[in-house]
Design a protein around this motif. Structure first.
Motif, PDB file in Angstrom:
ATOM      1  N   ILE A  51       8.472   8.969   2.807  1.00 56.84           N
ATOM      2  CA  ILE A  51       8.895  10.353   2.630  1.00 56.84           C
ATOM      3  C   ILE A  51       8.812  10.694   1.149  1.00 56.84           C
ATOM      4  CG2 ILE A  51      10.772  11.999   2.968  1.00 56.84           C
ATOM      5  CD1 ILE A  51      11.808  10.089   5.194  1.00 56.84           C
ATOM      6  N   ASP A  52       7.890  11.558   0.806  1.00 61.67           N
ATOM      7  CA  ASP A  52       7.610  11.929  -0.586  1.00 61.67           C
ATOM      8  C   ASP A  52       8.545  13.057  -1.029  1.00 61.67           C
ATOM      9  OD1 ASP A  52       6.543  12.661  -3.025  1.00 61.67           O
ATOM     10  OD2 ASP A  52       4.472  12.746  -2.325  1.00 61.67           O
ATOM     11  N   LEU A  53       9.332  12.816  -2.078  1.00 59.33           N
ATOM     12  CA  LEU A  53      10.300  13.803  -2.562  1.00 59.33           C
ATOM     13  C   LEU A  53       9.748  14.711  -3.658  1.00 59.33           C
ATOM     14  CD1 LEU A  53      13.462  11.495  -2.851  1.00 59.33           C
ATOM     15  CD2 LEU A  53      12.785  12.936  -0.914  1.00 59.33           C
ATOM     16  N   ASN A  54       8.507  14.536  -4.022  1.00 57.69           N
ATOM     17  CA  ASN A  54       7.970  15.220  -5.205  1.00 57.69           C
ATOM     18  C   ASN A  54       7.818  16.729  -5.048  1.00 57.69           C
ATOM     19  OD1 ASN A  54       7.033  13.272  -7.559  1.00 57.69           O
ATOM     20  ND2 ASN A  54       6.804  12.172  -5.623  1.00 57.69           N
ATOM     21  N   ARG A  55       7.872  17.242  -3.846  1.00 58.95           N
ATOM     22  CA  ARG A  55       7.750  18.684  -3.654  1.00 58.95           C
ATOM     23  C   ARG A  55       9.098  19.397  -3.563  1.00 58.95           C
ATOM     24  NH1 ARG A  55       3.435  16.236  -1.488  1.00 58.95           N
ATOM     25  NH2 ARG A  55       1.364  17.202  -1.693  1.00 58.95           N
ATOM     26  N   ILE A  56      10.179  18.649  -3.774  1.00 52.92           N
ATOM     27  CA  ILE A  56      11.522  19.231  -3.692  1.00 52.92           C
ATOM     28  C   ILE A  56      12.006  19.511  -5.115  1.00 52.92           C
ATOM     29  CG2 ILE A  56      13.846  18.984  -2.763  1.00 52.92           C
ATOM     30  CD1 ILE A  56      12.766  16.915  -0.813  1.00 52.92           C
ATOM     31  N   ASP A  57      11.761  20.722  -5.574  1.00 49.14           N
ATOM     32  CA  ASP A  57      12.053  21.072  -6.970  1.00 49.14           C
ATOM     33  C   ASP A  57      13.540  21.010  -7.296  1.00 49.14           C
ATOM     34  OD1 ASP A  57       9.350  21.510  -7.342  1.00 49.14           O
ATOM     35  OD2 ASP A  57       9.480  23.675  -6.981  1.00 49.14           O
ATOM     36  N   THR A  58      14.385  21.232  -6.321  1.00 54.61           N
ATOM     37  CA  THR A  58      15.821  21.284  -6.588  1.00 54.61           C
ATOM     38  C   THR A  58      16.405  19.913  -6.936  1.00 54.61           C
ATOM     39  OG1 THR A  58      16.285  21.053  -4.212  1.00 54.61           O
ATOM     40  CG2 THR A  58      16.182  23.301  -5.111  1.00 54.61           C
TER      41      THR A  58
END
Length: 287
Positions: A51-58
């Motif tokens: 699960i890639d978290l890199n697109r969650i800017d917050t």
């Protein structure tokens, strides 16, 4: 080698990420990837899902909140190194970050990834232990806070439930006149430390040390505070004799043996580097 097959997920919100964690036992979270990607390629870990978290800017950012500094788990190490907030409130963190890998790795590596990987020699877990930081975690069941002292569960294993994700780390800066030091010994620049030592010293109006924190990295399964050495320094004038006696406590620890160094050598380094960190702290003007 190449990774074993896995399903790749790229959620765009924290809720979606923890929802995936809850649905897919054994999934691994990808943050900076500086630790996980080599482990995948060497097949040390073979998850069914990544699960890639890199697109969650917050999940990224540095904020001052009520006298504390809250750092999102996806904040890049290079951003921490260049942050004026970190420089002003957590200067020993910036000092330690210069020892973390190279600029290329710090450009991708995150504070949350470093804490969750929890390598005994990693610099950021040691700094979090030095400041008694609090780790924020979230799952579909809700949020909770974990004291850094309780965060290491086992060797390279954080006290997170399988369905939890680290969202932030909160530091309480020291106020008043303070000094800091950070030193480490590694076989090559950019390698993990064989031993590292970090210190914070707080001074009262009379010039005596009224508060002290000392941490060793690389000596055991997790960063190690030195409460006896801290107690020896508290109330002292911070003389060379005080520092020598405080550093002697570092040589009484139970240290680990591995392929890089023996326990006796690590204990010797612990004493020497603790003394150097304290000397470094008093050599620069206290803020």
């Amino acid at each position: 080698m190449k990774p074993a097959p896995f399903r790749y997920h790229a959620p765009r919100s924290v809720a979606d990420a923890v929802g995936l964690l809850a649905e897919r036992p054994g999934a691994r979270l990808l943050s900076g990837g500086q630790s996980l990607m080599p482990m995948l390629n060497l097949r040390y870990v073979m998850p069914d899902d990544v699960i890639d978290l890199n697109r969650i800017d917050t999940l990224a950012g540095i904020a001052e909140e009520g006298g504390r500094v809250r750092i999102g788990g996806m904040t890049r190490q290079r951003d921490l190194e260049r942050s004026p907030v970190v420089a002003r409130h957590l200067p020993v963190m910036r000092e330690a970050l210069r020892w973390v890998g190279h600029i290329q790795t710090r450009n991708r590596g995150t504070i949350g990834g470093s804490l969750c990987h929890l390598d005994p020699a990693a610099e950021l877990p040691a700094i979090a232990m030095l400041y008694d930081a609090e780790v924020s975690a979230i799952s579909v069941r809700g949020e909770r806070s974990i004291a850094m002292a309780e965060f290491p569960a086992f060797y390279m294993t954080p006290a997170l439930e399988p369905d939890e994700a680290l969202t932030a780390v909160t530091f309480t800066p020291w106020t008043g006149r303070t000094a800091f030091g950070f030193v480490e010994f590694s076989r090559r620049h950019g390698d993990f430390a064989v031993v590292s030592a970090a210190c914070l010293l707080g001074y009262g109006p009379d010039g005596r040390i009224d508060r002290a924190a000392l941490v060793l990295g690389g000596v055991g399964a997790a960063p190690l505070r030195l409460p006896d050495a801290e107690a020896r320094l508290t109330g002292s004038r911070g003389t060379s004799e005080d520092f020598t006696e405080a550093a002697a406590f570092a040589e009484r620890i139970e240290a680990m043996d591995d392929a890089h160094a023996g326990a006796d050598y690590r204990r010797h380094l612990a004493r020497v580097l603790t003394g150097r960190a304290l000397a470094q702290a008093v050599a620069r003007p206290a803020a």
